[in-house]
Design an enzyme around this catalytic site. Structure first.
Site, short mmCIF file in Angstrom:
data_model
loop_
_atom_site.label_atom_id
_atom_site.label_comp_id
_atom_site.label_asym_id
_atom_site.label_seq_id
_atom_site.Cartn_x
_atom_site.Cartn_y
_atom_site.Cartn_z
N ASP A 45 35.99 -31.67 -70.24
CA ASP A 45 35.90 -31.25 -71.55
C ASP A 45 35.53 -31.96 -72.75
O ASP A 45 35.02 -31.57 -73.68
CB ASP A 45 37.56 -31.07 -71.70
CG ASP A 45 38.19 -30.40 -70.41
OD1 ASP A 45 37.89 -29.04 -70.06
OD2 ASP A 45 39.09 -31.09 -69.63
N VAL A 76 41.01 -34.83 -59.80
CA VAL A 76 39.83 -33.66 -60.36
C VAL A 76 40.28 -32.20 -59.62
O VAL A 76 40.40 -31.31 -60.63
CB VAL A 76 38.63 -33.78 -59.52
CG1 VAL A 76 37.58 -32.85 -59.98
CG2 VAL A 76 38.24 -35.44 -60.02
N HIS A 99 44.03 -30.03 -68.82
CA HIS A 99 42.70 -29.39 -68.48
C HIS A 99 42.90 -27.82 -68.14
O HIS A 99 42.85 -27.53 -67.25
CB HIS A 99 42.09 -30.21 -67.29
CG HIS A 99 41.04 -29.48 -66.72
ND1 HIS A 99 39.71 -29.57 -67.75
CD2 HIS A 99 40.60 -29.20 -65.75
CE1 HIS A 99 38.61 -28.78 -66.78
NE2 HIS A 99 39.21 -28.51 -65.72
N ARG A 103 38.93 -22.23 -58.58
CA ARG A 103 39.52 -20.92 -58.92
C ARG A 103 38.25 -19.87 -58.82
O ARG A 103 36.90 -20.46 -58.83
CB ARG A 103 40.01 -20.89 -60.51
CG ARG A 103 39.26 -21.27 -61.50
CD ARG A 103 39.85 -20.84 -62.78
NE ARG A 103 39.20 -21.72 -64.18
CZ ARG A 103 39.27 -21.41 -65.08
NH1 ARG A 103 39.82 -20.19 -65.74
NH2 ARG A 103 38.53 -22.08 -65.98
N GLN A 115 31.51 -29.03 -52.78
CA GLN A 115 30.37 -29.02 -53.60
C GLN A 115 30.55 -30.27 -54.62
O GLN A 115 29.63 -30.97 -55.06
CB GLN A 115 30.14 -27.59 -54.37
CG GLN A 115 31.22 -27.06 -55.15
CD GLN A 115 30.84 -26.05 -56.34
OE1 GLN A 115 29.50 -25.77 -56.35
NE2 GLN A 115 31.67 -25.47 -57.22
N ILE A 116 31.55 -30.41 -55.02
CA ILE A 116 31.83 -31.61 -56.08
C ILE A 116 31.43 -33.09 -55.27
O ILE A 116 30.78 -33.88 -55.77
CB ILE A 116 33.07 -31.58 -56.81
CG1 ILE A 116 33.10 -30.53 -57.83
CG2 ILE A 116 33.14 -33.18 -57.63
CD1 ILE A 116 34.63 -30.45 -58.32
N GLY A 117 32.14 -33.02 -54.29
CA GLY A 117 31.76 -34.23 -53.48
C GLY A 117 30.43 -34.39 -53.11
O GLY A 117 29.76 -35.60 -53.09
N ALA A 166 33.52 -32.95 -48.44
CA ALA A 166 32.26 -32.32 -47.78
C ALA A 166 32.09 -30.93 -48.76
O ALA A 166 31.38 -30.13 -48.77
CB ALA A 166 32.56 -31.73 -46.44
#
Ligand code: NAD
Ligand code: LMR
Length: 326
Positions: free
Chosen positions: A159, A129, A187, A92, A15-17, A13
């Site tokens: 990247d 991720v 990363h 972050r 933002q990447i999801g 749920a």
């Protein structure tokens, strides 16, 4: 049509999801003939928001979506999973380095590694991720003693894609003209975007740009791109991160073109003098659902120093989380 495969996604749920699930369900990740069952993990307070995402997935009437399992139980989410995308973790904020998230996020990946160990398919393909991605992948892998360590990977593909796009812009070409760049290591801001083996329209990249631009502009801009996006957007990258996750999994599952490689964070095995014990970005080719490190590339002193610096940071991160290993 093939039999459906099970794709677990954590942080479903978030933002990447939200940028990821619809592309998996539409076939971008595993191809137009591969139905998927989405097994979506969230923390309990986010189950309401997850329900809304599931409603929207259903409203798309995707031909390839064969089922959705929303849950707050990792044992359910990873049951028989063929693919697992571990996204759920805190992002972050401005002024933080990704490793500053270790304390907040590290604790998520031990229990999830154990649940994957106990319930997932024996050749599950795991992509971490959530940041700091390499060390979180190591924590998950160390909690999954019954699985081949090669099942566990971390995302450096964002990247890699950033590096291709910035080189294309500098050389006035398209990113499809750029082949075989490498992201070595973590990363993080110590990652090493290596252009020594990269070509642009078949020409060596380092014959097209000068060393001063490469060393003092390009490398730091690729390293700091995540921070630049946080500054500009007020939130960490989401759609580009989801797109890179799709790219990583698609390459792994469906293969890389002949003569081309991609960058993947994978368990180090001594290749290029990076001792075992960390999840390190390497150039990889993929075939038949397996990846291999590209061997035999020449490493000069410039590259060696940068590859060792990012390895050193990964080993420091490892020391900080060893207490989370099973
Ligand atoms: P977000 O805060 O929007 O979403 C994270 C979601 O994870 C939330 O919905 C939260 O409820 C959920 N979550 C938290 N703990 C969980 C747990 N134990 N199990 C399941 N779900 C859990 O964050 P986001 O923008 O989607 O970013 C997610 C992570 O991905 C962050 O750590 C971010 O730094 C990282 N990221 C990595 C890359 C990369 O290239 N590797 C790129 C972008 C972002
Ligand atoms: C990125 O590279 O965009 C992500 O890892 C988010 C971040 O914290 O930089």
């Amino acid at each position: 049509m093939k039999e459906p495969v099970r794709v677990a996604v954590t942080g479903a749920a978030g933002q990447i999801g939200y940028a990821l699930l619809f592309r998996i369900a539409s076939g971008d990740m595993l191809g137009p003939d591969q139905p998927v069952i989405l097994q979506l993990l969230e923390i309990t307070p986010a189950l309401g928001a997850l329900e809304g995402v599931c409603m929207e997935l259903n409203d798309c009437a995707f031909p390839l979506l064969a089922g959705i399992v929303p849950t707050d139980d990792p044992n359910v989410a990873f049951k028989d999973a063929d693919y697992a995308l571990l996204v759920g973790a805190m992002p972050r904020k401005a002024g933080m380095e990704r490793k500053d998230l270790l304390e907040a996020n590290g604790g998520i990946f031990g229990p999830q590694g154990k649940a994957i160990n106990d319930h997932a398919s024996r050749d599950v393909k795991v992509l971490v991720v959530g940041n700091p991605a390499n060390t979180n992948a190591l924590i998950a892998q160390m909690n999954a003693p019954d699985l081949d360590p090669k099942c566990f990977t971390a995302m450096v593909r964002l990247d890699h894609n950033r590096g291709m796009s910035q080189l294309a812009e500098k050389t006035g070409t398209h990113n499809t003209d750029v082949k075989n760049m490498i992201i070595w290591g973590n990363h993080s801001a110590t990652q090493y975007p290596d252009l020594h083996h990269t070509t642009v329209k078949g020409q060596p990249a380092l014959e097209l740009v000068d060393m001063d631009w490469y060393d003092n502009t390009y490398i730091p801009e690729v390293q700091q791109r995540g921070a630049a996006i946080i500054k500009a957007r007020g939130a960490s990258s989401a759609a580009s991160a989801a797109s890179a996750a799709i790219d990583h999994m698609r390459s792994w599952a469906l293969g890389t073109p002949e003569g081309e490689w991609v960058s993947m964070g994978i368990p180090s095995d001594g290749s290029y003098d990076i001792e075992p014990g960390v999840i390190y970005g390497y150039p990889c080719t993929c075939k038949d659902g397996k990846y291999e490190i590209v061997q035999g590339l020449e490493i000069n002193d410039f590259s060696r120093a940068k590859m060792d610096a990012t390895d050193k940071e990964l080993r420091e991160e490892r020391s900080a989380v060893e207490k989370l290993f099973a």
